[in-house]
Write a protein that holds these residues in place. Sequence first.
Motif, PDB file in Angstrom:
ATOM      1  N   HIS A 252       0.802  -1.227   0.000  1.00  0.00           N
ATOM      2  CA  HIS A 252       0.000   0.000   0.000  1.00  0.00           C
ATOM      3  C   HIS A 252       0.835   1.278   0.000  1.00  0.00           C
ATOM      4  O   HIS A 252       0.346   2.337   0.386  1.00  0.00           O
ATOM      5  N   CYS A 253       2.092   1.188  -0.430  1.00  0.00           N
ATOM      6  CA  CYS A 253       2.942   2.383  -0.395  1.00  0.00           C
ATOM      7  C   CYS A 253       2.704   3.265  -1.630  1.00  0.00           C
ATOM      8  O   CYS A 253       2.153   2.826  -2.626  1.00  0.00           O
ATOM      9  N   THR A 254       3.136   4.504  -1.511  1.00  0.00           N
ATOM     10  CA  THR A 254       3.126   5.443  -2.639  1.00  0.00           C
ATOM     11  C   THR A 254       4.574   5.744  -3.015  1.00  0.00           C
ATOM     12  O   THR A 254       5.369   6.139  -2.158  1.00  0.00           O
ATOM     13  N   TYR A 255       4.923   5.536  -4.274  1.00  0.00           N
ATOM     14  CA  TYR A 255       6.293   5.779  -4.746  1.00  0.00           C
ATOM     15  C   TYR A 255       6.521   7.279  -4.900  1.00  0.00           C
ATOM     16  O   TYR A 255       5.739   7.972  -5.523  1.00  0.00           O
ATOM     17  N   ILE A 256       7.617   7.770  -4.303  1.00  0.00           N
ATOM     18  CA  ILE A 256       7.921   9.207  -4.380  1.00  0.00           C
ATOM     19  C   ILE A 256       9.010   9.470  -5.411  1.00  0.00           C
ATOM     20  O   ILE A 256       8.851  10.315  -6.287  1.00  0.00           O
ATOM     21  N   GLY A 257      10.123   8.731  -5.329  1.00  0.00           N
ATOM     22  CA  GLY A 257      11.201   8.939  -6.304  1.00  0.00           C
ATOM     23  C   GLY A 257      12.471   8.255  -5.836  1.00  0.00           C
ATOM     24  O   GLY A 257      12.561   7.765  -4.713  1.00  0.00           O
ATOM     25  N   MET A 258      13.475   8.224  -6.725  1.00  0.00           N
ATOM     26  CA  MET A 258      14.751   7.592  -6.398  1.00  0.00           C
ATOM     27  C   MET A 258      15.613   8.552  -5.574  1.00  0.00           C
ATOM     28  O   MET A 258      15.710   9.729  -5.893  1.00  0.00           O
ATOM     29  N   ALA A 259      16.222   8.009  -4.508  1.00  0.00           N
ATOM     30  CA  ALA A 259      17.151   8.805  -3.703  1.00  0.00           C
ATOM     31  C   ALA A 259      18.557   8.730  -4.284  1.00  0.00           C
ATOM     32  O   ALA A 259      19.301   9.701  -4.265  1.00  0.00           O
ATOM     33  N   ASP A 260      18.929   7.545  -4.807  1.00  0.00           N
ATOM     34  CA  ASP A 260      20.196   7.378  -5.525  1.00  0.00           C
ATOM     35  C   ASP A 260      20.033   6.187  -6.474  1.00  0.00           C
ATOM     36  O   ASP A 260      18.919   5.856  -6.853  1.00  0.00           O
ATOM     37  N   ASP A 261      21.151   5.545  -6.853  1.00  0.00           N
ATOM     38  CA  ASP A 261      21.064   4.439  -7.816  1.00  0.00           C
ATOM     39  C   ASP A 261      20.398   3.198  -7.246  1.00  0.00           C
ATOM     40  O   ASP A 261      19.945   2.331  -7.992  1.00  0.00           O
ATOM     41  N   VAL A 262      20.356   3.079  -5.920  1.00  0.00           N
ATOM     42  CA  VAL A 262      19.857   1.853  -5.297  1.00  0.00           C
ATOM     43  C   VAL A 262      18.589   2.074  -4.483  1.00  0.00           C
ATOM     44  O   VAL A 262      17.653   1.289  -4.546  1.00  0.00           O
ATOM     45  N   PHE A 263      18.529   3.183  -3.745  1.00  0.00           N
ATOM     46  CA  PHE A 263      17.431   3.395  -2.804  1.00  0.00           C
ATOM     47  C   PHE A 263      16.341   4.312  -3.378  1.00  0.00           C
ATOM     48  O   PHE A 263      16.635   5.296  -4.048  1.00  0.00           O
ATOM     49  N   ASN A 276      15.484  -0.550  -0.710  1.00  0.00           N
ATOM     50  CA  ASN A 276      16.509  -1.027  -1.628  1.00  0.00           C
ATOM     51  C   ASN A 276      15.793  -1.632  -2.847  1.00  0.00           C
ATOM     52  O   ASN A 276      15.269  -2.746  -2.785  1.00  0.00           O
ATOM     53  N   VAL A 277      15.773  -0.892  -3.941  1.00  0.00           N
ATOM     54  CA  VAL A 277      15.011  -1.291  -5.131  1.00  0.00           C
ATOM     55  C   VAL A 277      15.593  -2.558  -5.770  1.00  0.00           C
ATOM     56  O   VAL A 277      14.854  -3.403  -6.270  1.00  0.00           O
ATOM     57  N   VAL A 278      16.914  -2.705  -5.723  1.00  0.00           N
ATOM     58  CA  VAL A 278      17.563  -3.877  -6.332  1.00  0.00           C
ATOM     59  C   VAL A 278      17.091  -5.159  -5.644  1.00  0.00           C
ATOM     60  O   VAL A 278      16.620  -6.094  -6.286  1.00  0.00           O
ATOM     61  N   ASN A 279      17.182  -5.183  -4.315  1.00  0.00           N
ATOM     62  CA  ASN A 279      16.763  -6.370  -3.563  1.00  0.00           C
ATOM     63  C   ASN A 279      15.261  -6.617  -3.698  1.00  0.00           C
ATOM     64  O   ASN A 279      14.811  -7.759  -3.846  1.00  0.00           O
ATOM     65  N   LEU A 280      14.479  -5.529  -3.633  1.00  0.00           N
ATOM     66  CA  LEU A 280      13.020  -5.665  -3.765  1.00  0.00           C
ATOM     67  C   LEU A 280      12.641  -6.240  -5.127  1.00  0.00           C
ATOM     68  O   LEU A 280      11.783  -7.114  -5.228  1.00  0.00           O
ATOM     69  N   SER A 281      13.294  -5.757  -6.180  1.00  0.00           N
ATOM     70  CA  SER A 281      12.987  -6.214  -7.545  1.00  0.00           C
ATOM     71  C   SER A 281      13.308  -7.698  -7.717  1.00  0.00           C
ATOM     72  O   SER A 281      12.521  -8.447  -8.294  1.00  0.00           O
ATOM     73  N   LYS A 282      14.482  -8.116  -7.198  1.00  0.00           N
ATOM     74  CA  LYS A 282      14.859  -9.533  -7.305  1.00  0.00           C
ATOM     75  C   LYS A 282      13.829 -10.418  -6.606  1.00  0.00           C
ATOM     76  O   LYS A 282      13.383 -11.435  -7.155  1.00  0.00           O
ATOM     77  N   GLU A 283      13.441 -10.024  -5.393  1.00  0.00           N
ATOM     78  CA  GLU A 283      12.481 -10.833  -4.630  1.00  0.00           C
ATOM     79  C   GLU A 283      11.112 -10.839  -5.309  1.00  0.00           C
ATOM     80  O   GLU A 283      10.446 -11.874  -5.393  1.00  0.00           O
ATOM     81  N   LEU A 284      10.715  -9.688  -5.815  1.00  0.00           N
ATOM     82  CA  LEU A 284       9.420  -9.582  -6.491  1.00  0.00           C
ATOM     83  C   LEU A 284       9.371 -10.476  -7.731  1.00  0.00           C
ATOM     84  O   LEU A 284       8.412 -11.225  -7.941  1.00  0.00           O
ATOM     85  N   MET A 285      10.422 -10.413  -8.570  1.00  0.00           N
ATOM     86  CA  MET A 285      10.457 -11.224  -9.791  1.00  0.00           C
ATOM     87  C   MET A 285      10.446 -12.721  -9.454  1.00  0.00           C
ATOM     88  O   MET A 285       9.763 -13.511 -10.095  1.00  0.00           O
ATOM     89  N   TYR A 286      11.215 -13.102  -8.428  1.00  0.00           N
ATOM     90  CA  TYR A 286      11.280 -14.513  -8.018  1.00  0.00           C
ATOM     91  C   TYR A 286       9.885 -15.006  -7.603  1.00  0.00           C
ATOM     92  O   TYR A 286       9.420 -16.064  -8.038  1.00  0.00           O
ATOM     93  N   GLN A 287       9.191 -14.202  -6.781  1.00  0.00           N
ATOM     94  CA  GLN A 287       7.862 -14.619  -6.313  1.00  0.00           C
ATOM     95  C   GLN A 287       6.836 -14.608  -7.445  1.00  0.00           C
ATOM     96  O   GLN A 287       5.943 -15.463  -7.503  1.00  0.00           O
ATOM     97  N   GLN A 288       6.967 -13.643  -8.368  1.00  0.00           N
ATOM     98  CA  GLN A 288       6.046 -13.580  -9.511  1.00  0.00           C
ATOM     99  C   GLN A 288       6.181 -14.837 -10.377  1.00  0.00           C
ATOM    100  O   GLN A 288       5.192 -15.417 -10.806  1.00  0.00           O
ATOM    101  N   VAL A 289       7.430 -15.226 -10.642  1.00  0.00           N
ATOM    102  CA  VAL A 289       7.667 -16.409 -11.483  1.00  0.00           C
ATOM    103  C   VAL A 289       7.086 -17.655 -10.825  1.00  0.00           C
ATOM    104  O   VAL A 289       6.444 -18.479 -11.471  1.00  0.00           O
TER     105      VAL A 289
END
Length: 361
Positions: A252-263, A276-289
Amino acid sequence: SVSTASRIDAIRSVYGVPVARSLMKIEASDKDPSSSVFQMDGFISDSNYVAKKITMVLYINDRLVDCTALKRALEVVYAATLPKASKPFIYMSIMLPPEHVDVNVHPTKREVSLLNQEIIIEKIQSVVEWRLRSSNETQTFQEQAVEPSSSSQMVSRKDSNQNPSPAASKLHKVPVNKMVRTDSSNPAGRLHVYLQPDPRGHLERNASLTAVRSSVRLRRNPKETADLTSLQELIDEIDGNCHSGLLDIVRHCTYIGMADDVFALLQHDTHLYLANVVNLSKELMYQQVLRRFAHFNAIQISEPAPLKELIVLALKEEEDPECSVNHELNEKIAEMNTELLKQKAAMLGEYFSIHIDNEGN
C-alpha cells in the motif's frame, strides 16, 4: 436547495463551493443477514479540506438523524490516516430495514441506534480509510505567481527610498543570497523559472505512460500456480517467512522517487521509507515467477526469432576479444542447444509459454 439538483449540487449551494470541491464519493454495502444488511453512499472530504470542527450530515432511511458512535469512529479514521488534517466534512445516506433502526435512544428521536451497529460502523470505517489512503497523492496546493526578481528588487528599492520604515530597513540588512537556496545572481536558480510547465509535454508523457501500463496489464495473468509439489513447497516457504508489517508497507505504499542508484523513497500512511530497489525487484520477480508458473501470457513477436542465431549472438557477447575465436565451435554449440530446446518444446510451452516450432524459431 432545488429539489431536482444532485446531492453534490445541494451540498455546494448549502455549504459552499470550497466544501463541494474537496469531496470524494464513497459507497459500502452488506447483504449478509447473519452479519448486517445495509447500503451506504455519500461524500467525504479529502486532505485539501480545512475546518476546525467536524460536519456530519447523516440520513438513515431518508431521515436526518445523528449517530454518535459512527461520527466518533469516522473522526478516529481521519485522525489516524491524516494526522495533520483538520476535521472532516461527511455526508452519508444509509438505507437499511426499518426494524433495524432504534429511534427511542433520545426523547427528540434525533439520535438513533442500529442493529448490528458495530459491524456496520466497522465496514464503513474500512471503506473511508481505504478511500483516504488511496487519495493521499491528490493533495493540491495553490500556486502564487512569482515576478522576475530583478523588477521586484527595483520596486522594493524604490519603495524603501520613498517610505523608509523600520521593517523595510531590517529587511534590507539581510543579504539577498541568504534569502534563497541558490545563488541569487544566477537566474536559472530562481523559483519562477520552474513555475511555467509545458502542458503539452506533460500530456504526451501521461499518454505514453498510460499506454505502457495498459499493455503490462494485458500481459498479467491472475491464475495461480501449476499443480507441482516442488513449486508449492517453495511458495509455502515464502508464505511462512512473510513479515505482515513489511508486506502491508510494500502493498500500500506510494512511490515518491529515487534517492540514488539503489534506494527509493516510499510513503506509507504518514511514514517515509528508504527501500533497496535492487533487492526488492529480485524478490518480487522470483515470487512472480513462482506464483505464475505455467500460467504466463505469451508475448507475440511479429516475426519468430531463430534460436540458433540468438545463441550465436549470446556466445559472441561472452567471448574475450583478445582470444582467437572458433566460429565453427560456436555454430556447433548453437546447433546442439537448438536441438535440445526443440526436444523440450512441449515443456517450455506449457510451463513458460515459450513456443518453439519444428524449425527452431
